[in-house]
Design a protein around this motif. Sequence first.
Motif, short mmCIF file in Angstrom:
data_model
loop_
_atom_site.label_atom_id
_atom_site.label_comp_id
_atom_site.label_asym_id
_atom_site.label_seq_id
_atom_site.Cartn_x
_atom_site.Cartn_y
_atom_site.Cartn_z
N ALA A 13 0.85 -1.19 0.00
CA ALA A 13 0.00 0.00 0.00
C ALA A 13 0.89 1.24 0.00
N GLY A 14 0.31 2.40 -0.15
CA GLY A 14 1.07 3.64 -0.27
C GLY A 14 2.05 3.89 0.85
N VAL A 15 1.59 3.86 2.10
CA VAL A 15 2.48 4.11 3.24
C VAL A 15 3.50 3.00 3.35
N GLY A 16 3.06 1.76 3.17
CA GLY A 16 3.98 0.63 3.26
C GLY A 16 5.10 0.69 2.25
N ARG A 17 4.78 1.07 1.02
CA ARG A 17 5.83 1.19 -0.01
C ARG A 17 6.85 2.25 0.39
N HIS A 18 6.36 3.35 0.94
CA HIS A 18 7.27 4.42 1.40
C HIS A 18 8.16 3.91 2.53
N VAL A 19 7.60 3.17 3.47
CA VAL A 19 8.37 2.61 4.58
C VAL A 19 9.46 1.70 4.05
N LEU A 75 -0.52 -1.05 7.19
CA LEU A 75 -1.80 -1.48 6.66
C LEU A 75 -2.92 -0.57 7.13
N GLY A 76 -4.05 -0.73 6.51
CA GLY A 76 -5.24 -0.01 6.92
C GLY A 76 -6.42 -0.42 6.08
N GLU A 83 -14.60 -4.43 7.87
CA GLU A 83 -13.23 -4.44 7.39
C GLU A 83 -12.23 -4.12 8.51
N ALA A 84 -12.54 -3.16 9.36
CA ALA A 84 -11.61 -2.80 10.44
C ALA A 84 -11.38 -3.99 11.36
N GLU A 85 -12.45 -4.72 11.68
CA GLU A 85 -12.30 -5.87 12.57
C GLU A 85 -11.47 -6.97 11.91
N SER A 111 0.35 5.52 16.19
CA SER A 111 0.25 5.65 14.74
C SER A 111 0.29 7.12 14.37
N SER A 112 0.44 7.41 13.09
CA SER A 112 0.45 8.80 12.65
C SER A 112 -0.90 9.45 12.92
N ARG A 113 -1.98 8.68 12.86
CA ARG A 113 -3.30 9.24 13.17
C ARG A 113 -3.37 9.67 14.63
N ALA A 114 -2.83 8.86 15.51
CA ALA A 114 -2.88 9.19 16.94
C ALA A 114 -2.03 10.42 17.23
N ARG A 115 -0.86 10.50 16.61
CA ARG A 115 0.01 11.64 16.86
C ARG A 115 -0.55 12.92 16.29
N SER A 116 -1.27 12.83 15.18
CA SER A 116 -1.79 14.04 14.56
C SER A 116 -3.08 14.51 15.21
N GLY A 117 -3.60 13.71 16.14
CA GLY A 117 -4.86 14.08 16.77
C GLY A 117 -6.07 13.63 15.98
N ALA A 118 -5.85 12.92 14.86
CA ALA A 118 -6.95 12.49 14.02
C ALA A 118 -7.56 11.17 14.48
#
Length: 122
Positions: A13-19, A75-76, A83-85, A111-118
């Motif tokens: 996926a997008g983030v994974g490829r960047h990692v 992943l996500g 799907e989340a479960e 996660s980046s979501r947690a750090r960004s407040g999202a």
Amino acid sequence: MTSGTILVIGATAGVGRHVVRCAVEAGLHPRTLVRSTERAARLLPAETELVAGEARMPVDMARALEGVDGVILGLGSHGAPGEAEAVDHGIVRVLVECLLASGHPVRVGPSSRARSGAGPRA
């Protein structure tokens, strides 16, 4: 001495490829657990170790974890009902169970979501 091997789950996926690209640039050895090695080979750097398997299957996850120094989740789910479960929670559950069974230390970072407040509020 560590091997510099990191397991990237969600690597195609997008983030994974960047990692994975960043890991290669940093001199690490990225290993990925992927359903299709053919697709992954087209998307990821040649230095990437491809392990065929399904992240929700403990036997595949345990095999991918052998000898790694760390794990990064890229992943996500996409928000479809259930799907989340199945994807997010299911894979994390299998990962933690396999880490505990193998004796790997378990450390969790935000996660980046947690750090960004999202992320969700407690």
